[in-house]
Design a protein around this motif. Structure first.
Motif, PDB file in Angstrom:
ATOM      1  N   ALA A 274      -4.189   4.210  10.687  1.00  0.00           N
ATOM      2  CA  ALA A 274      -4.382   3.377   9.501  1.00  0.00           C
ATOM      3  C   ALA A 274      -5.789   3.549   8.945  1.00  0.00           C
ATOM      4  O   ALA A 274      -5.987   3.696   7.732  1.00  0.00           O
ATOM      5  N   LEU A 275      -6.776   3.580   9.854  1.00  0.00           N
ATOM      6  CA  LEU A 275      -8.166   3.736   9.403  1.00  0.00           C
ATOM      7  C   LEU A 275      -8.362   5.101   8.753  1.00  0.00           C
ATOM      8  O   LEU A 275      -8.980   5.221   7.689  1.00  0.00           O
ATOM      9  N   VAL A 276      -7.813   6.148   9.401  1.00  0.00           N
ATOM     10  CA  VAL A 276      -7.960   7.499   8.860  1.00  0.00           C
ATOM     11  C   VAL A 276      -7.314   7.579   7.470  1.00  0.00           C
ATOM     12  O   VAL A 276      -7.870   8.178   6.549  1.00  0.00           O
ATOM     13  N   THR A 277      -6.151   6.938   7.299  1.00  0.00           N
ATOM     14  CA  THR A 277      -5.481   6.969   6.003  1.00  0.00           C
ATOM     15  C   THR A 277      -6.373   6.379   4.920  1.00  0.00           C
ATOM     16  O   THR A 277      -6.514   6.952   3.833  1.00  0.00           O
ATOM     17  N   VAL A 278      -6.976   5.229   5.212  1.00  0.00           N
ATOM     18  CA  VAL A 278      -7.845   4.603   4.209  1.00  0.00           C
ATOM     19  C   VAL A 278      -9.039   5.512   3.922  1.00  0.00           C
ATOM     20  O   VAL A 278      -9.455   5.676   2.763  1.00  0.00           O
ATOM     21  N   LEU A 279      -9.587   6.165   4.980  1.00  0.00           N
ATOM     22  CA  LEU A 279     -10.721   7.067   4.772  1.00  0.00           C
ATOM     23  C   LEU A 279     -10.315   8.271   3.920  1.00  0.00           C
ATOM     24  O   LEU A 279     -11.077   8.710   3.052  1.00  0.00           O
ATOM     25  N   VAL A 280      -9.108   8.804   4.181  1.00  0.00           N
ATOM     26  CA  VAL A 280      -8.644   9.960   3.418  1.00  0.00           C
ATOM     27  C   VAL A 280      -8.544   9.602   1.932  1.00  0.00           C
ATOM     28  O   VAL A 280      -8.976  10.361   1.060  1.00  0.00           O
ATOM     29  N   TYR A 281      -8.017   8.424   1.651  1.00  0.00           N
ATOM     30  CA  TYR A 281      -7.911   8.021   0.250  1.00  0.00           C
ATOM     31  C   TYR A 281      -9.268   7.702  -0.360  1.00  0.00           C
ATOM     32  O   TYR A 281      -9.468   7.868  -1.565  1.00  0.00           O
ATOM     33  N   SER A 282     -10.238   7.257   0.465  1.00  0.00           N
ATOM     34  CA  SER A 282     -11.599   7.104  -0.052  1.00  0.00           C
ATOM     35  C   SER A 282     -12.153   8.473  -0.433  1.00  0.00           C
ATOM     36  O   SER A 282     -12.871   8.601  -1.431  1.00  0.00           O
TER      37      SER A 282
ATOM     38  N   GLY B 294      -4.893  -1.403   1.445  1.00  0.00           N
ATOM     39  CA  GLY B 294      -5.083  -0.852   2.782  1.00  0.00           C
ATOM     40  C   GLY B 294      -6.222  -1.542   3.516  1.00  0.00           C
ATOM     41  O   GLY B 294      -6.106  -1.869   4.698  1.00  0.00           O
ATOM     42  N   VAL B 295      -7.340  -1.805   2.792  1.00  0.00           N
ATOM     43  CA  VAL B 295      -8.476  -2.476   3.424  1.00  0.00           C
ATOM     44  C   VAL B 295      -8.083  -3.886   3.856  1.00  0.00           C
ATOM     45  O   VAL B 295      -8.389  -4.329   4.972  1.00  0.00           O
ATOM     46  N   LEU B 296      -7.344  -4.579   2.978  1.00  0.00           N
ATOM     47  CA  LEU B 296      -6.895  -5.927   3.354  1.00  0.00           C
ATOM     48  C   LEU B 296      -5.953  -5.866   4.552  1.00  0.00           C
ATOM     49  O   LEU B 296      -6.008  -6.726   5.436  1.00  0.00           O
TER      50      LEU B 296
ATOM     51  N   MET C 122       0.840  -1.198   0.000  1.00  0.00           N
ATOM     52  CA  MET C 122       0.000   0.000   0.000  1.00  0.00           C
ATOM     53  C   MET C 122       0.878   1.253   0.000  1.00  0.00           C
ATOM     54  O   MET C 122       0.621   2.191  -0.758  1.00  0.00           O
ATOM     55  N   PHE C 123       1.944   1.252   0.819  1.00  0.00           N
ATOM     56  CA  PHE C 123       2.868   2.388   0.851  1.00  0.00           C
ATOM     57  C   PHE C 123       3.476   2.609  -0.527  1.00  0.00           C
ATOM     58  O   PHE C 123       3.543   3.739  -1.013  1.00  0.00           O
ATOM     59  N   LEU C 124       3.915   1.524  -1.165  1.00  0.00           N
ATOM     60  CA  LEU C 124       4.540   1.629  -2.489  1.00  0.00           C
ATOM     61  C   LEU C 124       3.569   2.242  -3.493  1.00  0.00           C
ATOM     62  O   LEU C 124       3.916   3.184  -4.229  1.00  0.00           O
ATOM     63  N   LEU C 125       2.314   1.748  -3.500  1.00  0.00           N
ATOM     64  CA  LEU C 125       1.338   2.243  -4.472  1.00  0.00           C
ATOM     65  C   LEU C 125       1.001   3.701  -4.210  1.00  0.00           C
ATOM     66  O   LEU C 125       0.906   4.511  -5.148  1.00  0.00           O
ATOM     67  N   MET C 126       0.837   4.071  -2.926  1.00  0.00           N
ATOM     68  CA  MET C 126       0.534   5.457  -2.628  1.00  0.00           C
ATOM     69  C   MET C 126       1.724   6.346  -2.975  1.00  0.00           C
ATOM     70  O   MET C 126       1.548   7.499  -3.360  1.00  0.00           O
ATOM     71  N   GLY C 127       2.938   5.795  -2.844  1.00  0.00           N
ATOM     72  CA  GLY C 127       4.120   6.546  -3.260  1.00  0.00           C
ATOM     73  C   GLY C 127       4.116   6.808  -4.758  1.00  0.00           C
ATOM     74  O   GLY C 127       4.419   7.920  -5.217  1.00  0.00           O
ATOM     75  N   ILE C 128       3.736   5.794  -5.541  1.00  0.00           N
ATOM     76  CA  ILE C 128       3.614   5.970  -6.987  1.00  0.00           C
ATOM     77  C   ILE C 128       2.595   7.066  -7.285  1.00  0.00           C
ATOM     78  O   ILE C 128       2.814   7.951  -8.120  1.00  0.00           O
ATOM     79  N   GLY C 129       1.448   7.006  -6.546  1.00  0.00           N
ATOM     80  CA  GLY C 129       0.414   8.014  -6.741  1.00  0.00           C
ATOM     81  C   GLY C 129       0.906   9.415  -6.408  1.00  0.00           C
ATOM     82  O   GLY C 129       0.589  10.389  -7.103  1.00  0.00           O
ATOM     83  N   PHE C 130       1.722   9.515  -5.344  1.00  0.00           N
ATOM     84  CA  PHE C 130       2.266  10.811  -4.909  1.00  0.00           C
ATOM     85  C   PHE C 130       3.153  11.408  -6.003  1.00  0.00           C
ATOM     86  O   PHE C 130       2.994  12.574  -6.393  1.00  0.00           O
ATOM     87  N   VAL C 131       4.077  10.591  -6.543  1.00  0.00           N
ATOM     88  CA  VAL C 131       4.971  11.069  -7.597  1.00  0.00           C
ATOM     89  C   VAL C 131       4.164  11.479  -8.827  1.00  0.00           C
ATOM     90  O   VAL C 131       4.394  12.536  -9.430  1.00  0.00           O
ATOM     91  N   ALA C 132       3.159  10.645  -9.173  1.00  0.00           N
ATOM     92  CA  ALA C 132       2.340  10.956 -10.350  1.00  0.00           C
ATOM     93  C   ALA C 132       1.591  12.270 -10.155  1.00  0.00           C
ATOM     94  O   ALA C 132       1.464  13.065 -11.103  1.00  0.00           O
ATOM     95  N   SER C 133       1.123  12.528  -8.921  1.00  0.00           N
ATOM     96  CA  SER C 133       0.373  13.759  -8.673  1.00  0.00           C
ATOM     97  C   SER C 133       1.278  14.980  -8.766  1.00  0.00           C
ATOM     98  O   SER C 133       0.865  16.021  -9.293  1.00  0.00           O
ATOM     99  N   ILE C 134       2.520  14.858  -8.277  1.00  0.00           N
ATOM    100  CA  ILE C 134       3.456  15.979  -8.416  1.00  0.00           C
ATOM    101  C   ILE C 134       3.701  16.269  -9.889  1.00  0.00           C
ATOM    102  O   ILE C 134       3.666  17.419 -10.340  1.00  0.00           O
ATOM    103  N   LYS C 135       3.888  15.213 -10.678  1.00  0.00           N
ATOM    104  CA  LYS C 135       4.120  15.389 -12.115  1.00  0.00           C
ATOM    105  C   LYS C 135       2.906  16.034 -12.780  1.00  0.00           C
ATOM    106  O   LYS C 135       3.043  16.891 -13.643  1.00  0.00           O
ATOM    107  N   GLN C 136       1.718  15.605 -12.355  1.00  0.00           N
ATOM    108  CA  GLN C 136       0.488  16.145 -12.929  1.00  0.00           C
ATOM    109  C   GLN C 136       0.368  17.644 -12.644  1.00  0.00           C
ATOM    110  O   GLN C 136       0.003  18.424 -13.514  1.00  0.00           O
ATOM    111  N   LEU C 137       0.741  18.047 -11.404  1.00  0.00           N
ATOM    112  CA  LEU C 137       0.628  19.459 -11.053  1.00  0.00           C
ATOM    113  C   LEU C 137       1.656  20.296 -11.823  1.00  0.00           C
ATOM    114  O   LEU C 137       1.372  21.433 -12.211  1.00  0.00           O
TER     115      LEU C 137
END
Lengths: 97, 350
Positions: free
Chosen positions: B243-251, B215-217, B177-192
């Motif tokens: 952990a729960l808040v993180t999953v909610l934030v991404y939801s 994260g849910v698993l 989950m950390f790895l995937l969210m990291g990919i998302g973070f880099v992609a979002s910086i590039k997008q901005l």
């Protein structure tokens, strides 16, 4: 010293709320979805701030020496700093066309 | 060929991990050192001593019962107890052959056996009716630490016991989950920084979509583990709430995307929110638990699965599990990304 520590926690929480809710309101106003979106996006982000600041505040009011509960203040500061800095950097990007 | 090779490797690794997780037996350990409330005649000392029972978990005391040795140890003082009889593979009766003056009340119990090796039960014996004399000493008995003669096995941990197998699911799922969210973070910086097209926005949303499932698993496996080791499905703990808040934030990220119709605006707003979400993730899951008391291993002075806990058998499965889950997560991310791109192409068709 005890009062100053309480005031610091209060200020830190206020700044964190202000920064977070400003950015979220900006996002939802740009999305044109009204305040419902702010509430939905804001709720999970507010929970950690509320949890930490209430724990810190009750500790201070219960007479626990501020240095013994200072790790909460440190974390509150980190949260405030992170959210504030990020909000400051991102705010112009939200309004750009 | 090159593109299918690493996917096949990931699946192979996961098959190996699941097989090992389910098939490798758990090593022996000590469950309890129990007062039987009876007095027996010690043949060694010729006097009456209290009778205690050592209860083991997965031990093999019925093999070579004569070579079982039981010791108690506290503050550097070691004392051998007399083994009266070995009842079966996991039960042995010992006589508490200790002098009346003792240097401490609380004692660790050790057993020595050629098959099981040396086993330790921390604070297994508590004596409240003895005279405490910090200077009480006696000559140390001969003690040679045995290493286990058993084959590959997972280490016995008190309270965790068989659920140690969950380590191969719970921890790698969060790492992925950390790895995937990291990919998302880099992609979002590039997008901005380069808002002209939606390529990086597709990357961000694909990685977050897959990451939420991991994260849910991770929450579900963690909840199961908490039920077994702490006795409750959920406890009020900074690590768990974070952990729960993180999953909610991404939801919330997915909700935000639903709320905006214009594609370019959606890409920019979602990217800005995603940066927030990732900072919250790092603060909540990696900074906060280190500053506050937590039940969760590895946090707040609570030992995690560090070099002390991770023995060679666990390592041989845990590290491949991390790599395998990460490869699977990356594969799922790439498939989701390709779906997004195909859908975009379909929408563009006349």
């Amino acid at each position: 010293m005890q009062g100053l520590a309480f005031l610091l926690g209060l200020e830190s929480t206020a700044i964190a709320f202000a920064a977070l809710l400003s950015v979220l309101s900006a996002i939802s106003s740009r999305a044109g979805a009204g305040f419902g979106l702010t509430a939905v996006l804001g709720l999970p982000l507010i929970i950690p701030i509320v949890l930490i600041s209430t724990r810190y505040g009750t500790d201070i009011l219960n007479g626990i020496l501020w240095i013994d509960t200072a790790h909460h203040l440190l974390f509150l500061g980190a949260l405030t700093g992170g959210i504030g800095t990020l909000g400051f950097i991102l705010f112009p990007y939200l309004w750009r066309d | 060929m090159k593109n299918t090779l690493w996917k096949a490797l990931g699946i192979l690794i996961l098959v190996y991990v699941f097989a090992m997780t389910m098939l490798v037996p758990l090593g022996p350990g000590l469950l309890e050192f129990q007062d039987v409330n009876q007095v027996i005649e010690s043949t060694r000392e010729g006097r009456a001593v209290p009778e205690f029972q050592v209860i083991g978990f997965g031990t093999h005391w019925d093999q070579l019962p004569d070579s079982l040795q039981v010791f108690v140890q506290s503050k550097g003082q070691l004392a051998a107890l007399e083994v009266i009889r070995v009842d079966d593979a996991t039960h042995a009766t010992v006589g508490l052959t200790l002098p009346y003056s003792l240097p401490a009340k609380s004692w660790n119990v050790l057993t020595n056996h050629p098959v099981d090796g040396t086993l330790l039960l921390e604070n297994g014996l508590f004596l409240s009716d003895r005279f405490i004399d910090a200077k009480a000493t006696w000559p140390a008995p001969s003690f040679i630490e045995h290493s286990s003669q058993l084959g590959l096995h997972f280490p016995y941990q008190p309270r965790i016991v068989e659920t140690i197998r969950n380590l191969m699911l719970h921890v790698p799922l969060w790492f992925t989950m950390f790895l995937l969210m990291g990919i998302g973070f880099v992609a979002s910086i590039k997008q901005l920084s380069n808002p002209r097209n939606q390529r990086d926005d597709d990357r961000a949303v694909a990685s977050v979509q897959v990451g939420i499932w991991f994260g849910v698993l991770g929450l579900l496996t963690g909840s199961l583990w908490a039920r077994f080791t702490w006795g409750a499905w959920w406890v009020d703990d900074p690590q768990l709430n974070g952990a729960l808040v993180t999953v909610l934030v991404y939801s919330g990220y997915m909700v935000l995307r639903q709320a905006v119709d214009d594609e370019r605006l959606r890409a920019r707003l979602a990217a800005a929110y995603n940066l927030f979400a990732f900072v919250i993730l790092v603060i909540l899951l990696m900074v906060l638990p280190r500053f506050s008391e937590s039940l969760h291993p590895g946090k707040g002075g609570n030992p995690g699965f560090n070099s002390y806990d991770l023995d060679s058998a666990l390592r041989a499965v845990f590290y491949p599990a991390v790599i395998g889950w990460m490869l699977l997560g990356t594969w799922m991310y790439l498939v989701t990304l390709r779906m997004k791109r195909v859908n975009r192409q379909i929408e563009l068709l006349p």
